[in-house]
Motif scaffolding. Structure first.
Motif, PDB file in Angstrom:
ATOM      1  N   LYS A 186       0.836  -1.711   0.029  1.00 13.54           N
ATOM      2  CA  LYS A 186      -0.265   0.034  -0.173  1.00 13.54           C
ATOM      3  C   LYS A 186       0.380   1.036   0.292  1.00 13.54           C
ATOM      4  CE  LYS A 186      -4.332   2.186   2.847  1.00 13.54           C
ATOM      5  NZ  LYS A 186      -5.530   2.109   2.823  1.00 13.54           N
ATOM      6  N   ARG A 224       2.706   1.794  -3.015  1.00 19.04           N
ATOM      7  CA  ARG A 224       1.271   2.473  -4.241  1.00 19.04           C
ATOM      8  C   ARG A 224       1.226   3.347  -4.340  1.00 19.04           C
ATOM      9  NH1 ARG A 224      -3.887   1.765  -3.950  1.00 19.04           N
ATOM     10  NH2 ARG A 224      -4.436   0.826  -1.949  1.00 19.04           N
ATOM     11  N   ASN A 239      -4.576   3.667  -7.674  1.00 21.24           N
ATOM     12  CA  ASN A 239      -5.146   2.824  -6.883  1.00 21.24           C
ATOM     13  C   ASN A 239      -5.330   1.262  -7.781  1.00 21.24           C
ATOM     14  OD1 ASN A 239      -6.951   2.027  -9.066  1.00 21.24           O
ATOM     15  ND2 ASN A 239      -7.921   4.410  -8.888  1.00 21.24           N
ATOM     16  N   GLN A 240      -5.711   1.036  -6.840  1.00 22.17           N
ATOM     17  CA  GLN A 240      -5.617  -0.853  -6.626  1.00 22.17           C
ATOM     18  C   GLN A 240      -6.398  -1.498  -7.772  1.00 22.17           C
ATOM     19  OE1 GLN A 240      -7.933  -2.105  -3.290  1.00 22.17           O
ATOM     20  NE2 GLN A 240      -6.377  -2.220  -2.150  1.00 22.17           N
ATOM     21  N   GLU A 257      -5.685   0.402 -11.193  1.00 20.61           N
ATOM     22  CA  GLU A 257      -4.136   1.046 -11.966  1.00 20.61           C
ATOM     23  C   GLU A 257      -3.374   0.179 -11.173  1.00 20.61           C
ATOM     24  OE1 GLU A 257      -4.116   4.661 -10.717  1.00 20.61           O
ATOM     25  OE2 GLU A 257      -5.754   5.448 -12.168  1.00 20.61           O
ATOM     26  N   ARG A 293      -8.103  -6.447  -8.936  1.00 16.72           N
ATOM     27  CA  ARG A 293      -8.153  -5.082  -8.667  1.00 16.72           C
ATOM     28  C   ARG A 293      -8.628  -6.596  -6.900  1.00 16.72           C
ATOM     29  NH1 ARG A 293     -10.519  -3.506  -4.432  1.00 16.72           N
ATOM     30  NH2 ARG A 293     -12.647  -5.199  -5.070  1.00 16.72           N
ATOM     31  N   SER A 334      -6.264  -5.731  -3.721  1.00 22.49           N
ATOM     32  CA  SER A 334      -6.564  -6.019  -2.103  1.00 22.49           C
ATOM     33  C   SER A 334      -6.443  -6.967  -2.011  1.00 22.49           C
ATOM     34  CB  SER A 334      -8.504  -5.751  -2.397  1.00 22.49           C
ATOM     35  OG  SER A 334      -8.922  -5.520  -1.508  1.00 22.49           O
ATOM     36  N   ALA A 353     -12.647   8.398  -5.109  1.00 16.72           N
ATOM     37  CA  ALA A 353     -10.957   8.058  -5.183  1.00 16.72           C
ATOM     38  C   ALA A 353     -11.024   7.993  -3.755  1.00 16.72           C
ATOM     39  CB  ALA A 353     -11.007   9.650  -5.508  1.00 16.72           C
ATOM     40  N   GLY A 354      -9.434   7.187  -3.304  1.00 15.00           N
ATOM     41  CA  GLY A 354      -8.555   6.681  -2.680  1.00 15.00           C
ATOM     42  C   GLY A 354      -9.602   5.380  -1.962  1.00 15.00           C
ATOM     43  N   ASP A 355      -9.792   5.647  -0.369  1.00 12.01           N
ATOM     44  CA  ASP A 355     -10.209   5.074   0.207  1.00 12.01           C
ATOM     45  C   ASP A 355     -12.122   4.504   0.412  1.00 12.01           C
ATOM     46  OD1 ASP A 355      -8.037   5.354   3.297  1.00 12.01           O
ATOM     47  OD2 ASP A 355      -7.690   4.186   1.334  1.00 12.01           O
ATOM     48  N   GLU A 394     -11.893   1.598  -2.356  1.00 10.64           N
ATOM     49  CA  GLU A 394     -11.859   1.208  -2.406  1.00 10.64           C
ATOM     50  C   GLU A 394     -13.414   0.201  -2.253  1.00 10.64           C
ATOM     51  OE1 GLU A 394      -6.947   1.783  -2.209  1.00 10.64           O
ATOM     52  OE2 GLU A 394      -7.972   0.745  -0.837  1.00 10.64           O
TER      53      GLU A 394
END
Lengths: 71, 255
Positions: A8, A11, A17-18, A20, A29, A33, B87-89, B92
């Protein structure tokens, strides 16, 4: 699982991001994760691919530690 | 404990298990003999109820399945629309929710298909096949639900392929399973294999218990050898197929 990782961190340094990162490493992805959460240990091939993407050694991303065993 | 001692304990454990199973089987046999009439009555009532009201039960199940699937589809679409702006967290988390919705949709689709087709077979009345209105209702439910199950499955696969274009396979094609798994990455394959093995191990128990059930049914309800033959064929087929691939993969590439 006896494998910790700094995926992480690397990255975030790369600013992806995951999803990408997954595209760059040819995996999904969800796999990225799983690795970041420590729920999956990647194969040697994938670990080397990730190291290549981040331009670091495999040991900079993944650390193996012996689990304590009862005597 | 010395290794020889450990092996002795396994044999002893086996003997004790056989003894307990024998005693348990004897008690169950005695209970079945004593309770034969009420059991036969209960089985007869259940069979009658299914043939009388099976069309209603399956109709309700079908409606519940369609409603729940539409809710999950709508939720998944809304989550995917929000994906563009996250975006970001937050992104996810959203992706985890979409994956969960997708998996839930697949599970409901698979379970309903098995339950519905099994229930249809059990509820259909053989006598007066064409002229019976219950059969007509069952057939209509079968067509509608069967169509929806197929369309739902295709939609689920297309959604996944839209999000991840590396996923290959047409769900209407016989080669679909092979093409899909070949397009999965290492972690996805591990998950599929682990799930498959756990299902295989559970299926062994289900088949053993089914064999016992059909054996008792033959003795007490005079259902004949038919059900036992079918369960036995499934059990043997499972063992043979497993053994075949075990030998085939001994010298094959495992990746």
């Amino acid at each position: 699982m006896p494998l910790s990782n700094r995926l992480k961190e690397h990255r975030a340094r790369l600013g992806v991001n995951q999803a990408e990162l997954g595209k760059m490493a040819d995996v999904s992805r969800q796999t990225i994760s799983l690795i970041e959460r420590g729920d999956y240990s990647p194969s040697v091939t994938l670990a080397l691919k990730l190291a290549g993407i981040f331009q670091v050694s495999v040991e900079d991303i993944f650390t193996y530690y012996e689990e304590e065993q009862d005597a | 404990m010395p290794r020889g001692g450990k092996r002795m304990n396994s044999y002893l454990k086996l003997l004790v298990t056989m003894l307990i199973s024998g005693v348990g089987g004897g008690i169950m046999g005695a209970l079945l003999v004593m309770g034969e009439s009420p059991l036969k009555l209960a089985a007869g009532a259940a069979d009658y109820g299914l043939r009388q009201y099976g069309w209603l039960i399956l109709g309700i199940l079908g409606v519940l399945y369609i409603i729940s699937s539409l809710i999950i589809i709508s939720r998944t679409k809304k989550l995917m629309a929000r994906e563009e702006y996250a975006a970001g967290d937050q992104l996810e988390q959203l992706e985890e929710q979409i994956d969960f919705s997708y998996d839930l949709g697949c599970v409901i689709n698979n379970i309903f298909m098995a339950v519905f087709f099994s229930g249809f077979g059990l509820a259909l009345r053989a006598a007066g096949l064409a002229g019976n209105w219950r059969n007509m209702v069952l057939l209509i439910c079968l067509v509608i639900c069967g169509l929806f199950v197929s369309v739902h499955r295709i939609w689920l696969v297309r959604i996944m392929q839209k999000r991840d274009p590396s996923k290959k396979g047409d769900p209407t094609d016989f080669k679909y399973n092979r093409e899909w798994i070949e397009s999965c990455d290492e972690a996805e394959r591990m998950r599929i294999y682990k799930t498959g093995y756990k299902a295989f191990a559970a299926a062994q128990w289900v088949l053993i218990l089914s064999w016992i059930g059909t054996f008792l049914s033959k003795l007490y309800f005079e259902t004949g050898n038919g059900p036992m033959v079918i369960v036995s064929i499934m059990w043997i087929a499972q063992m043979v197929i497993h053994s075949y691939y075990k030998f085939k993969l001994r010298r094959s590439r495992l990746e």
